[in-house]
Structure formats: structure tokens, C-alpha cells
Design a protein around this motif. Structure first.
Motif, PDB file in Angstrom:
ATOM      1  N   LEU A 153       0.823  -1.207   0.000  1.00  0.00           N
ATOM      2  CA  LEU A 153       0.000   0.000   0.000  1.00  0.00           C
ATOM      3  C   LEU A 153       0.859   1.260   0.000  1.00  0.00           C
ATOM      4  CD1 LEU A 153      -2.953  -0.919   2.395  1.00  0.00           C
ATOM      5  CD2 LEU A 153      -2.985  -0.690  -0.093  1.00  0.00           C
ATOM      6  N   ASN A 156       1.720   1.832  -3.580  1.00  0.00           N
ATOM      7  CA  ASN A 156       0.583   2.255  -4.402  1.00  0.00           C
ATOM      8  C   ASN A 156       0.063   3.644  -4.034  1.00  0.00           C
ATOM      9  OD1 ASN A 156      -0.762  -0.027  -6.294  1.00  0.00           O
ATOM     10  ND2 ASN A 156       0.336  -0.978  -4.604  1.00  0.00           N
ATOM     11  N   THR A 157       0.229   4.042  -2.791  1.00  0.00           N
ATOM     12  CA  THR A 157      -0.389   5.299  -2.349  1.00  0.00           C
ATOM     13  C   THR A 157       0.613   6.406  -2.038  1.00  0.00           C
ATOM     14  OG1 THR A 157      -0.425   4.503  -0.054  1.00  0.00           O
ATOM     15  CG2 THR A 157      -2.387   4.083  -1.396  1.00  0.00           C
ATOM     16  N   CYS A 199      -7.980   4.766  -7.407  1.00  0.00           N
ATOM     17  CA  CYS A 199      -8.638   3.776  -6.535  1.00  0.00           C
ATOM     18  C   CYS A 199      -8.651   2.401  -7.191  1.00  0.00           C
ATOM     19  CB  CYS A 199     -10.058   4.224  -6.211  1.00  0.00           C
ATOM     20  SG  CYS A 199     -10.160   5.708  -5.184  1.00  0.00           S
ATOM     21  N   CYS A 202      -5.325   0.911  -6.596  1.00  0.00           N
ATOM     22  CA  CYS A 202      -5.206   0.481  -5.200  1.00  0.00           C
ATOM     23  C   CYS A 202      -5.971  -0.818  -4.966  1.00  0.00           C
ATOM     24  CB  CYS A 202      -5.711   1.570  -4.267  1.00  0.00           C
ATOM     25  SG  CYS A 202      -4.667   3.050  -4.204  1.00  0.00           S
TER      26      CYS A 202
END
Length: 268
Positions: A153, A156-157, A199, A202
Motif C-alpha cells: 500500500l 501504491n499510495t 482507486c 489500489c
């Protein structure tokens, strides 16, 4: 050698549910749980079918868009090299997903053996051994989940926003994305479209994390269970050699038959 009758464990259903806890949640997300655990409801199977189709769709979309961008003239050599790692991760995640589906009968057979072992455990001390080893499997599963989700995460973020966002020749800011190539299908200049694409990436990342953690958690659970069965065989052998009260009430051949059967099951 004749089969030896063994009294069932009255708490075996709860024990099996507790042992499979992490695997149940992870495999449900990617739609494989009904394939490896037959005692599921019709609603669970319908939801699993929907989840299975959705996971394959987003994975295929990510693989196709990233491949088109990486191997086209639209990207420069530095971007091609940068995307080879993420592209390989997506491809091998899909390959692991495929192998989970192909080998679901073998996994189901292992789960059935695990359930039978919990059902046939006799002594309270042996059940404590199995609970202790299952707890070790849970610790390994939690470590795998935390490691994958924290690292994945973050990539990805957080990582896309830490990188520079250069401006194009038209003075339009390039919005950061973990996986390049989504601008082929989506117009990322519009904020609602960008948020949707972000999104979607994600969510696809969560699917890939669950595939990897599912494989690791299955391995941790089965290895921990096998270790528990070996410990029980060792305990039975020690009791037989010591000639404790339980074995003294039984014939030697009967005690040895139970040990051999248990050992063979553990090896399988």
C-alpha cells in the motif's frame, strides 16, 4: 493392519474454524474459498463467483495497460526499465492466482486431512499441542499480511506522490500513478477520472497482496499443523517407551498401530 478406532474431538468444528481463520478471509476476497472448503453456503458461492470474476478483470486490465505502455514508443527507455519490476509482479501474481485455481483439489484434500486430524485428536494435551502450533501459524500469517500490506500500500499510495510530477509541454501537470499506462484508457487530467483510476489501482494492488499472502498463509498453516502432528507422534512414542498408565491399559500392538497410523497421516 486394521484401523484403530479413535474417539472424536467434540470441539473439532470450532478448532478447524479457528485454524483456518486467516485463510478463510484472504481466500474469500479472491473468490477461491468455496473451491478449497466445500462446506460453504450458496450465497458464499455466488459472492465468490462475483469476486473471482472481478479480480481477474482488474488484474487483466492492469496487465494489458501497463504492457501497452511499457513496450510502446510512448515511453522512454528509463520508464520502460522502471516499469519492468511492477509489470513482472503483476504477471507473477496472476500466475500464482492461476496455480491456486488449478491446484484447488490438492489444497482441499489438505484441508480435509487437517479437519480429520482435529476431529480425531484424543487427549487434551495433544489438542493443546495442535492449538499451540496453530497459534504459531497465525503469527506467521499476521507477519505476512502486515509485511505485504504495509509495503504494497505504501508503493501504491505514498510512492507516486513522493516522486516528482513534471509538467508537460502544454503546462499540464502529470498526475502521479503507481502503474503507468492508465492514461491510454482514462483521461487523468480530470480529477474524478483520476481518483477513479487511482482507486482502481489500489484495489488491484489489494487483490495482488491477497494472492501472495494467501499462498504464504496456506503454507504457514499446513507447516504448523504438520509440526503439531509430528510432536504428537513423538509424545506417543515417548509414552510408549516410558510405559505410562494409558499405554499399560492397552496392548503394545494397539499402541504401536495408533502411532504408525498417525505417523503415516503426518507424512501425507
Amino acid at each position: 493392519m486394521s484401523k484403530v478406532s479413535i474417539r472424536p474431538n467434540v470441539n473439532h468444528e470450532k478448532d478447524v474454524v479457528d485454524t483456518l481463520m486467516w485463510n478463510r478471509w484472504l481466500l474469500r476476497i479472491i473468490g477461491i474459498w468455496p473451491l478449497v472448503y466445500p462446506n460453504t453456503t450458496k450465497i458464499e458461492k455466488i459472492l465468490a463467483t462475483f469476486a473471482f470474476a472481478l479480480c481477474w478483470t482488474v488484474l487483466a486490465l492492469l496487465l494489458v495497460l501497463t504492457s501497452m505502455y511499457t513496450f510502446s514508443d510512448q515511453s522512454i527507455m528509463s520508464e520502460k526499465m522502471k516499469m519492468l519490476g511492477p509489470l513482472g509482479y503483476v504477471f507473477f501474481s496472476m500466475l500464482k492466482y492461476l496455480f491456486l485455481v488449478i491446484r484447488h483439489k490438492s489444497i482441499r484434500g489438505c484441508v480435509q486431512v487437517l479437519s480429520a486430524d482435529w476431529r480425531m485428536v484424543q487427549q487434551g494435551y495433544h489438542r493443546e499441542i495442535m492449538i499451540r502450533e496453530a497459534a504459531k501459524g497465525h503469527v506467521l500469517s499476521k507477519f505476512c499480511i502486515m509485511f505485504m500490506y504495509c509495503g504494497g500500500l505504501s508503493y501504491n499510495t505514498v510512492m507516486p506522490f513522493l516522486s516528482q510530477t513534471p509538467e508537460s509541454e502544454l503546462n499540464i501537470t502529470v498526475r502521479p500513478m503507481a502503474y503507468l499506462g492508465f492514461d491510454i484508457l482514462f483521461n487523468l487530467e480530470f480529477m474524478p477520472v483520476y481518483v477513479f483510476a487511482f482507486c482502481l489501482q489500489c484495489f488491484t494492488g489489494v487483490v495482488m497482496f491477497n494472492i501472495t499472502t494467501s499462498v504464504c498463509c496456506l503454507a504457514a498453516m499446513f507447516v504448523a499443523h504438520a509440526c503439531g502432528q509430528i510432536d504428537i507422534v513423538i509424545d506417543r512414542m515417548e509414552n510408549l517407551m516410558k510405559g505410562n498408565e494409558q499405554c499399560s491399559r492397552m496392548k503394545f500392538d494397539r499402541c504401536m498401530a495408533i502411532i504408525v497410523q498417525h505417523h503415516v497421516r503426518a507424512l501425507r
